[in-house]
Design a protein around this motif. Structure first.
Motif, mmCIF file in Angstrom:
data_model
loop_
_atom_site.group_PDB
_atom_site.id
_atom_site.type_symbol
_atom_site.label_atom_id
_atom_site.label_comp_id
_atom_site.label_asym_id
_atom_site.label_seq_id
_atom_site.Cartn_x
_atom_site.Cartn_y
_atom_site.Cartn_z
ATOM 1 N N THR A 185 37.996 31.674 7.967
ATOM 2 C CA THR A 185 38.094 32.402 9.240
ATOM 3 C C THR A 185 38.578 33.810 8.951
ATOM 4 N N GLN A 186 38.303 34.679 9.882
ATOM 5 C CA GLN A 186 38.836 36.042 9.848
ATOM 6 C C GLN A 186 40.331 36.042 9.586
ATOM 7 N N ASP A 187 41.013 35.134 10.304
ATOM 8 C CA ASP A 187 42.468 35.095 10.208
ATOM 9 C C ASP A 187 42.932 34.902 8.777
ATOM 10 N N ALA A 188 42.238 34.019 8.060
ATOM 11 C CA ALA A 188 42.647 33.732 6.692
ATOM 12 C C ALA A 188 42.463 34.959 5.815
ATOM 13 N N VAL A 189 41.325 35.634 5.987
ATOM 14 C CA VAL A 189 41.054 36.834 5.202
ATOM 15 C C VAL A 189 42.084 37.906 5.528
ATOM 16 N N LEU A 190 42.312 38.017 6.827
ATOM 17 C CA LEU A 190 43.248 39.019 7.305
ATOM 18 C C LEU A 190 44.644 38.766 6.739
ATOM 19 N N ALA A 191 45.041 37.487 6.795
ATOM 20 C CA ALA A 191 46.375 37.142 6.307
ATOM 21 C C ALA A 191 46.493 37.473 4.824
ATOM 22 N N THR A 192 45.413 37.227 4.072
ATOM 23 C CA THR A 192 45.446 37.510 2.642
ATOM 24 C C THR A 192 45.619 39.007 2.393
ATOM 25 N N PHE A 193 44.807 39.790 3.086
ATOM 26 C CA PHE A 193 44.912 41.242 2.924
ATOM 27 C C PHE A 193 46.293 41.731 3.345
ATOM 28 N N ASP A 194 46.730 41.181 4.461
ATOM 29 C CA ASP A 194 48.032 41.549 5.000
ATOM 30 C C ASP A 194 49.110 41.295 3.953
ATOM 31 N N ARG A 195 48.990 40.124 3.310
ATOM 32 C CA ARG A 195 49.993 39.731 2.317
ATOM 33 C C ARG A 195 49.925 40.646 1.099
ATOM 34 N N ILE A 196 48.697 40.867 0.619
ATOM 35 C CA ILE A 196 48.542 41.687 -0.590
ATOM 36 C C ILE A 196 49.096 43.093 -0.354
ATOM 37 N N LEU A 197 48.692 43.693 0.754
ATOM 38 C CA LEU A 197 49.106 45.077 1.006
ATOM 39 C C LEU A 197 50.576 45.155 1.389
ATOM 40 N N GLY A 198 51.057 44.109 2.049
ATOM 41 C CA GLY A 198 52.491 44.056 2.366
ATOM 42 C C GLY A 198 53.313 44.012 1.092
ATOM 43 N N THR A 199 52.883 43.164 0.149
ATOM 44 C CA THR A 199 53.579 43.059 -1.133
ATOM 45 C C THR A 199 53.537 44.396 -1.861
ATOM 46 N N LEU A 200 52.377 45.029 -1.794
ATOM 47 C CA LEU A 200 52.209 46.342 -2.424
ATOM 48 C C LEU A 200 53.226 47.331 -1.854
ATOM 49 N N THR A 201 53.377 47.298 -0.532
ATOM 50 C CA THR A 201 54.324 48.213 0.117
ATOM 51 C C THR A 201 55.744 47.946 -0.353
ATOM 52 N N TYR A 202 56.099 46.655 -0.438
ATOM 53 C CA TYR A 202 57.438 46.314 -0.932
ATOM 54 C C TYR A 202 57.629 46.831 -2.350
ATOM 55 N N GLY A 203 56.587 46.628 -3.158
ATOM 56 C CA GLY A 203 56.667 47.061 -4.551
ATOM 57 C C GLY A 203 56.884 48.556 -4.654
ATOM 58 N N VAL A 204 56.098 49.286 -3.873
ATOM 59 C CA VAL A 204 56.194 50.745 -3.868
ATOM 60 C C VAL A 204 57.581 51.175 -3.397
ATOM 61 N N ALA A 205 58.077 50.469 -2.363
ATOM 62 C CA ALA A 205 59.414 50.790 -1.852
ATOM 63 C C ALA A 205 60.457 50.552 -2.939
ATOM 64 N N GLY A 206 60.265 49.464 -3.681
ATOM 65 C CA GLY A 206 61.201 49.145 -4.761
ATOM 66 C C GLY A 206 61.224 50.225 -5.817
ATOM 67 N N ILE A 207 60.016 50.691 -6.192
ATOM 68 C CA ILE A 207 59.940 51.739 -7.212
ATOM 69 C C ILE A 207 60.615 53.010 -6.705
ATOM 70 N N ALA A 208 60.349 53.336 -5.439
ATOM 71 C CA ALA A 208 60.962 54.539 -4.870
ATOM 72 C C ALA A 208 62.479 54.380 -4.801
ATOM 73 N N ALA A 209 62.921 53.133 -4.585
ATOM 74 C CA ALA A 209 64.365 52.902 -4.477
ATOM 75 C C ALA A 209 65.063 53.185 -5.805
ATOM 76 N N ILE A 210 64.309 53.066 -6.907
ATOM 77 C CA ILE A 210 64.906 53.372 -8.205
ATOM 78 C C ILE A 210 65.378 54.823 -8.230
ATOM 79 N N SER A 211 64.601 55.700 -7.600
ATOM 80 C CA SER A 211 65.018 57.103 -7.570
ATOM 81 C C SER A 211 66.315 57.259 -6.785
ATOM 82 N N LEU A 212 66.546 56.333 -5.844
ATOM 83 C CA LEU A 212 67.812 56.357 -5.112
ATOM 84 C C LEU A 212 68.967 55.958 -6.017
ATOM 85 N N ALA A 213 68.714 54.964 -6.872
ATOM 86 C CA ALA A 213 69.754 54.553 -7.805
ATOM 87 C C ALA A 213 70.079 55.695 -8.756
ATOM 88 N N VAL A 214 69.022 56.387 -9.207
ATOM 89 C CA VAL A 214 69.229 57.542 -10.081
ATOM 90 C C VAL A 214 70.063 58.590 -9.349
#
Ligand code: ATP
Ligand code: MG
Lengths: 400, 253
Positions: A258-287
């Motif tokens: 279903t659309q929902d399943a595809v959507l949820a997958t994309f949502d999850r992948i890109l959401g994780t990506l955002t968290y990852g990016v936020a984490g990397i940016a947070a390193i500059s905060l630690a610095v």
């Protein structure tokens, strides 16, 4: 010393050394701005994809040939021979399912279209008469593929094809060459804008049987199934699977998503990506936090005489510690606010440069960035502040 | 600077008036009462006796000059009296209370309320105005801003600094800086002022002005202890304590 006095004293100290203060505010603000901009980008991408999917219609069930491997290894699948193809007849059979409103068999290929000496590559979509409604597409001119003549040599073209090959002249009724066949243009699709996956402006839609003949195949790329409504989506999925299983000799050799399943997958992948990016940016905060610590240590050394004086004047250790902590907190708070504004400006610039991308930083990222900036500033300010409070008064006073 | 090991029995170095006088004073309700004070600095494996077997009693309202050659322990004595430093042995009673055993915060409170410091190098906070420097002790004591500015204004008047209130230290002359420092030392109305070579960075005339100012405060009842190298200035004090190699070698008028 009252808290107000501590704050005022700390802010006077911060403004008393403008270069040092500016440096620290800059370091902190870059960290915060990085989090804000990068998460705006990541979350913007996620929202973009989600919106695009939503605009495809959310009542869709998509049938793919072959068994999906995402369900994990299933020994029952291991003995299956090559899966049976999806056919136009399968699509027709699915329209009889009670929960199904309409279906669209789909075959896709590429070819060249020529008209009046002009030539361009096109994506050829072989579809049924219901495709237009199912995909919620609009016609700019003419009509869509006729249901009653599945083998007619007619074509419906995308808006870009119209403008590229026909210019301002209407394409309706013209004969378009696709590959070595000739088609009469009966409709032009409305402008769809930048779509996900397939750009509907650059496609040519042919009757599915004609497209299959052209690409010399009997199989379908997909069958799109639209449920009667959103509540019946799950039933439509089950019925689709049952019907196809029955038609394929009891073999479950298709994947129904279903659309929902595809959507949820994309949502999850890109959401994780955002968290990852936020984490990397947070390193500059630690610095930045480490920079805060060093700058504050320098400040303590610079102001040793002053600390000695404050002790001689009867400042308790806590008062001196709080003054330096307040200074670190003020600097990181200012840095956080400046960084937030910079980040929002950056996100605005992104949205201006790419109007289709909803590059807004998510609230959680903004809050996390601000809190992290304050906490690291305070945390890394503790050590220098304690060092200041512990200084020996006599030695501090003799330093100059 | 002379670093010397413990030189020998204190009696040898004691002046004729030394012991007797301090004993006589300690019997009354002295403001300051030091008994058997030792201050030893360890540098590597050598020990420096900055103060040795020191007994000293000072009454409220006295004007005492502390004199002696460089390295004789004058500053160390003043730091001990000001609770900035701790003796290795001995007892320090301030207003009858043993202050050597107080916690760091309690000592800070005593410094805040009973002791005013005046330094050779003024020790003004460079980014703060004269008025703000004078207000520092009041701020540390948590006195509310209205009361603070009232007292600072009065003090600025009293010290002839009213038109310098908003000047930063680098916009003031040496004499004005020291006057600001003295104003700061007195604003909490302390029992004593400890001045370590207050004229050391000033020319003779300005130095004399500053001493006059301190003396007028003493005339107002504040106990004044002043370290000085200047014999002429020392001669003005009603009492002189002579130090040498950590020992008090003479004490009297
Ligand atoms: N922190 C310290 N570590 C080691 N030795 C010290 C320390 N402070 C003072 N001394 C030593 O103690 C002795 C007394 O020093 P103090 O500063 O009291 O002398 P002073 O009489 O004030 O001299 P001056 O007139 O030069 O200021 C000196 O020998 C000095 O070297
Ligand atoms: Mg000295």
């Amino acid at each position: 010393m009252t808290p107000t006095d501590t704050l005022r004293f700390a802010s006077r100290a911060a403004t008393g050394y403008p270069l040092r203060t500016a440096l620290m505010v800059l370091a902190m603000s870059i960290g915060v701005a990085a989090v804000v901009v990068l998460t705006a980008l990541g979350d913007g991408a996620r929202r973009y994809v989600v919106n695009e999917f939503a605009s495809l219609g959310s009542n869709l069930v998509i049938v793919l040939p072959g068994r999906s491997e995402t369900g994990g290894f299933n020994p029952a699948n291991a003995i299956t021979e090559t899966p049976r193809d999806l056919t136009v007849e399968d699509a027709q059979a699915l329209t009889r399912a009670p929960a199904v409103l309409r279906t669209a068999p789909l075959t896709v290929g590429t070819s060249e279209a020529t008209y009046g000496g002009k030539l361009r590559d096109v994506t050829v979509v072989g579809a049924g008469a219901d495709y237009l409604k199912l995909r919620r597409m609009e016609l700019a001119q003419g009509r869509f593929l006729p249901a009653e003549e599945p083998n007619a040599a007619v074509a419906v073209i995308g808006a870009k094809i119209q403008s590229d090959l026909f210019g301002i002249e209407s394409a309706i009724g013209r004969i378009l060459r696709i590959g070595d066949r000739r088609f009469r243009v009966i409709g032009v699709l409305g402008q769809s804008g930048q779509g996900l996956g397939m750009n509907a402006d650059e496609i040519v839609v042919l009757p599915v049987a004609v497209a299959q003949a052209m690409f010399n195949t009997n199989t379908l790329f997909r069958i799109l199934v639209e449920a009667k409504n959103r509540a019946l989506l799950e039933q439509a999925k089950v019925q689709t699977l049952e019907i196809l299983k029955a038609r394929h000799d009891g073999e479950e050799d298709v994947t129904v998503i279903t659309q929902d399943a595809v959507l949820a997958t994309f949502d999850r992948i890109l959401g994780t990506l955002t968290y990852g990016v936020a984490g990397i940016a947070a390193i500059s905060l630690a610095v930045a936090g480490i920079l805060v610590m060093n700058v504050m240590l320098v400040a303590v050394t610079q102001r040793t005489g002053e600390i000695g004086l404050l002790k001689a004047l009867g400042a308790e250790g806590a008062a001196i510690r709080n003054a330096f902590l307040a200074e670190a907190a003020l600097l990181s708070a200012t840095g956080a606010i400046v960084g937030y504004l910079l980040g929002q400006a950056g996100a605005f610039a992104l949205r201006t440069a790419m109007p289709t991308l909803p590059a807004y930083p998510p609230d959680w990222a903004v809050i996390a960035a601000l809190v992290t900036a304050l906490v690291t500033g305070l945390l890394f300010g503790v050590m220098p502040a304690r060092r200041a409070a512990r200084l020996d008064a006599v030695q501090a006073l003799s330093k100059r | 600077m002379v670093h010397k090991k413990h030189a020998g029995p204190p009696q040898v170095l004691l002046g004729p008036l030394g012991g007797g006088l301090s004993e006589a004073r300690s019997s009354g309700g002295a403001l300051i009462e030091l008994t058997g004070i030792e201050r030893v600095f360890t540098l590597g494996d050598s020990e420096v006796h900055a103060l040795a077997t020191l007994d000293l009693a000072i009454d409220s309202g006295e004007y005492v000059a502390i004199m002696g050659p460089s390295g004789s322990g004058k500053s160390t004595l003043l730091n001990l009296l000001g609770l900035l430093d701790h003796p290795n042995a001995g007892v320090y009673r301030l207003e009858g209370r043993d202050v050597t055993t107080l916690s760091a915060d309690e000592q800070a409170r005593v410094r805040r309320e009973r002791i005013g410091f005046v330094f050779q190098s003024f020790h003004l906070v460079p980014r703060l105005t004269a008025a703000e420097n004078i207000a520092l002790p009041l701020m540390l004591a948590g006195i509310d801003p209205a009361e603070r500015s009232r007292r600072v204004d009065k003090t600025l008047q009293d010290f002839g600094l009213a038109n310098r209130a908003d000047h930063r230290p680098d916009q003031l002359s040496g004499g004005q800086r020291q006057r600001v420092a003295i104003a700061r030392a007195t604003i909490m109305r302390p029992a004593m002022i400890l001045a370590d070579e207050p004229t050391g960075n000033l020319d003779r005339a300005t130095g004399e002005e500053v001493v006059h100012l301190l003396e007028s405060l003493n005339a107002g009842g504040v106990t004044l202890l002043m370290v000085t190298h200047d014999a002429a200035l020392g001669a003005r004090a009603r009492r002189r304590v002579m130090m040498e190699d950590g020992y008090k070698v003479s004490d009297g008028a």
